[in-house]
Enzyme design. Structure first.
Site, PDB file in Angstrom:
ATOM      1  NE  ARG B   7      -2.585  -9.387  32.913  1.00 58.04           N
ATOM      2  CZ  ARG B   7      -1.750  -9.083  33.893  1.00 58.04           C
ATOM      3  NH1 ARG B   7      -1.926  -9.561  35.101  1.00 58.04           N
ATOM      4  NH2 ARG B   7      -0.719  -8.294  33.670  1.00 58.04           N
ATOM      5  CB  SER B  34      -1.988 -12.853  38.065  1.00 60.30           C
ATOM      6  OG  SER B  34      -0.886 -12.695  38.922  1.00 60.30           O
ATOM      7  CD  GLU B  55      -4.259 -24.975  39.753  1.00 58.82           C
ATOM      8  OE1 GLU B  55      -3.992 -26.151  40.111  1.00 58.82           O
ATOM      9  OE2 GLU B  55      -3.514 -24.017  40.035  1.00 58.82           O
ATOM     10  CG  PHE B  80      -1.711 -23.734  36.009  1.00 60.98           C
ATOM     11  CD1 PHE B  80      -0.697 -24.649  35.747  1.00 60.98           C
ATOM     12  CD2 PHE B  80      -1.354 -22.424  36.286  1.00 60.98           C
ATOM     13  CE1 PHE B  80       0.637 -24.269  35.775  1.00 60.98           C
ATOM     14  CE2 PHE B  80      -0.023 -22.032  36.309  1.00 60.98           C
ATOM     15  CZ  PHE B  80       0.977 -22.947  36.062  1.00 60.98           C
ATOM     16  CG  HIS B 106      -1.009 -14.820  32.921  1.00 57.98           C
ATOM     17  ND1 HIS B 106      -2.139 -14.217  33.418  1.00 57.98           N
ATOM     18  CD2 HIS B 106       0.039 -14.180  33.488  1.00 57.98           C
ATOM     19  CE1 HIS B 106      -1.800 -13.251  34.255  1.00 57.98           C
ATOM     20  NE2 HIS B 106      -0.484 -13.204  34.320  1.00 57.98           N
ATOM     21  CG  ASP B 114       6.412 -16.343  34.793  1.00 59.85           C
ATOM     22  OD1 ASP B 114       7.401 -16.027  35.488  1.00 59.85           O
ATOM     23  OD2 ASP B 114       5.247 -16.017  35.076  1.00 59.85           O
ATOM     24  NE  ARG B 164       2.980 -10.693  32.862  1.00 62.15           N
ATOM     25  CZ  ARG B 164       3.996 -10.083  32.262  1.00 62.15           C
ATOM     26  NH1 ARG B 164       4.222 -10.280  30.973  1.00 62.15           N
ATOM     27  NH2 ARG B 164       4.790  -9.273  32.930  1.00 62.15           N
TER      28      ARG B 164
END
Lengths: 279, 312
Positions: B7, B34, B55, B80, B106, B114, B164
């Site tokens: 990322r 992020s 989204e 998402f 991610h 998470d 990530r």
């Protein structure tokens, strides 16, 4: 607005209604009710309001029309054909194999269609994207999106409503075809979207409520929308589903079923009779 | 060995390409810090749009921007981006074949603590089933930058899967990325391991383990899942007679499935798929999760040995 121009729009809308009846009848499937309710609005957009060049469909400065309620494809196809985007003869290919006239509008199949739609709730977002692009490039084209009143039950519509106001898209005009019926019945009974005007206002839009079958009111609402600065405009057009055909008006069953040959003849006779009365 | 999250490399690439191509616009759904689109946002505030936690609208807005000539990169977490907005991607982006790039960060279980709600293990499967869609899963930072560049050169929708976690840099300046063309990293003839994303680095560790045991494997970095490099798969199957795939994704529908489809249709050989076995992840450190769900070099090595044993 002079009377002659209004008469001309009424005649064009009548022709478009005749196309809708013929094409849906021949396809033996399709959505006549919501096409007929939107016919006067779509006619006004294509034959009075929008800056477009049928001979140059990809002209970068053109105004854009997104049929967010994509099931009303017949009204869009009829308007595009009458405007000269493709031959009127081709209307009879609606929903048939190898046709450019897909059951719901497809921009890759038919030039003049600005966005592929059909899955409800997505068209307004795409119109937001077009309007944003206009702002980035400092172009003065305008973007029109026609929504159904059942369609606004989709959550994404309100995501788009928020974004359009947040980014101050005064080059975007939404038009709500507020005919009060959806597949399962009256919108108020299925999942009430009321009070619609208050909702759009609360989301930061300039709202105008009109009779969606009165050309004077449609034209003046579009003019009012042009004058609004710093926010998008929503024209809530109160309409009659199946408008123009006695046996279709306000009948929920005509949302998504086609008239048979006899019904087609009856509907055309009514529409042709109306032309004679007007003249 | 230096490390960088894919990322991070994505953010860097966007910022660089933003200077070269003025049509690039970037949209994010409240995750710019992020997903690293913040780098682009700071450099080009007029071409960056935060669309908030929405989204579906973000993806369809990107479709509208593309229809008006822009090249939008939309970014969010992979769960998402691919799942929440799946139907917007299908109907508003891929069906009209619009020039929208979806950068999904991610991805996989290495997002860690998470937990399952944020660990995308189905996105490759979802995206590769959509017509017109190209799917790229870069293995390291430099490959990510090359992938973003390649995505820009195709006119049409592209899904780029990013992570990530900082992962080792595998490729140097001389690495040549060719979209749709598998990259052979090690040659061997006992078995082929095809991997993508962070599992490519793990596969190279497995190569080391197996080499010490006298087993020589071919290691292929399958960065493009769609279109998949059929020739490379057929050639590897014929040369080594056994295939193991490795991905940080469900074994259902992802790289393993894509490879298996080609293998059974063209050159059936023993095959095993390393990946999540039809399960959700959970909270934990990335290392703990990779261990628990069987995504380590030892797991790949064991799968290789089992597969070789099945050769006739």
């Amino acid at each position: 607005m002079n009377e002659a121009k209004l008469q001309e729009l009424a005649r064009k809308a009548n022709t478009i209604r005749q196309h809708i009846i013929r094409m849906v009848g021949e396809a033996k499937s399709g959505h006549p009710g919501g096409s007929l309710s939107a016919a006067d609005i779509v006619t006004t957009l294509y034959f009075h309001e929008m800056r477009i060049r049928p001979e140059e469909p990809q002209w970068p400065d053109r105004d854009r029309f997104v049929l967010s309620k994509g099931h009303a494809a017949p009204v869009l196809y009829a308007a595009l054909a009458e405007k000269g985007f493709f031959p009127v003869d081709e209307l009879h290919t609606l929903r048939k194999i190898n046709s450019r006239l897909q059951g719901h509008p497809s921009m890759k199949h038919l030039s003049g269609v600005e966005m592929s739609t059909g899955s409800l709730g997505q068209g307004l977002s795409t119109a937001v994207g077009m309007a944003l692009a206009g702002k980035i490039d400092r172009k003065d084209f305008r973007v029109y999106a026609l929504l159904g009143d059942g369609e606004i039950q989709e959550g994404q519509i309100w995501e788009a409503a928020m974004a359009a106001a947040h980014y101050k898209l005064d080059n975007l005009v939404g038009i709500l075809d507020h005919n009060g019926l959806q597949i399962d019945g009256p919108t108020c009974e299925v999942m009430s979207p009321e009070p619609v005007a208050d909702k759009w206002q609360a989301f930061g839009w300039h709202v105008v409520v009109i009779d969606g079958h009165d050309f004077k009111q449609i034209i003046s609402a579009l003019q009012e929308a042009r004058r609004v600065k710093g926010k998008p405009a929503m024209i809530i057009a109160n309409t009659v589903k199946g408008k123009g055909i006695s046996f279709m008006e306000n009948e929920v069953g005509w949302h998504g079923s086609a008239p048979d040959a006899e019904q087609v003849q009856q509907a055309l006779a009514e529409l042709q009779g109306e032309v004679e009365q007007n003249e | 060995m230096s490390k960088i999250a894919t990322r991070e490399a994505y953010g860097r690439a966007l910022k660089k390409l933003g200077h070269i191509n003025k049509d690039i616009v970037v949209l994010d759904a409240d995750l710019a810090k992020s997903t690293k689109t913040i780098d682009f946002a700071r450099e080009f505030p007029d071409r960056f749009f935060d669309m908030g936690v929405a989204e579906q609208n973000m993806v369809a807005t990107a479709a509208g921007l593309a229809a008006a000539g822009k090249i939008p990169f939309v970014s969010s977490f992979a769960v998402f981006a691919s799942g929440r907005a799946f139907e917007q991607i299908r109907n508003s982006v891929a069906y009209p074949n619009l020039n929208v790039k979806i950068a999904a960060s991610h991805a996989g279980i290495s997002v860690g603590e998470d937990g399952a709600s944020h660990q995308s293990v189905e996105d490759i499967s979802l995206m590769r089933t959509i017509p017109n869609m190209t799917v790229i899963v870069p293995a390291d930072g430099p490959e990510t930058e090359a992938a973003v560049q390649a995505a820009l050169e195709i006119k049409g929708p592209v899904y780029i899967r990013l992570g990530r976690l900082a992962v080792p840099v595998l490729f140097g300046e001389d690495y040549k990325f060719e979209l749709g063309k598998a990259a052979i990293l090690k040659d061997g003839n006992d078995c082929t391991v095809m991997a993508c994303g962070l599992m490519t680095g793990v596969a190279l560790e497995a190569w080391e383990i197996l080499k010490n045991e006298g087993i020589n494997i071919k290691v292929i970095n399958m960065h493009t899942i769609k279109p998949i490099d059929r020739e490379a798969i057929i050639e590897a199957a014929k040369e080594t007679g056994a295939i193991v795939t490795a991905e940080e994704h469900s074994v259902i529908g992802g790289l393993g499935s894509a490879v298996a489809e080609v293998v059974v249709e063209n050159c059936p050989v023993p095959m095993e798929r390393v990946g999540l076995k039809d399960t959700f992840g959970e909270s934990g450190t990335p290392a703990e999760l990779l261990e628990k769900y069987g995504l380590t070099a030892k797991d790949i090595a064991a799968a290789v040995k089992r597969t070789i044993a099945r050769k006739k």
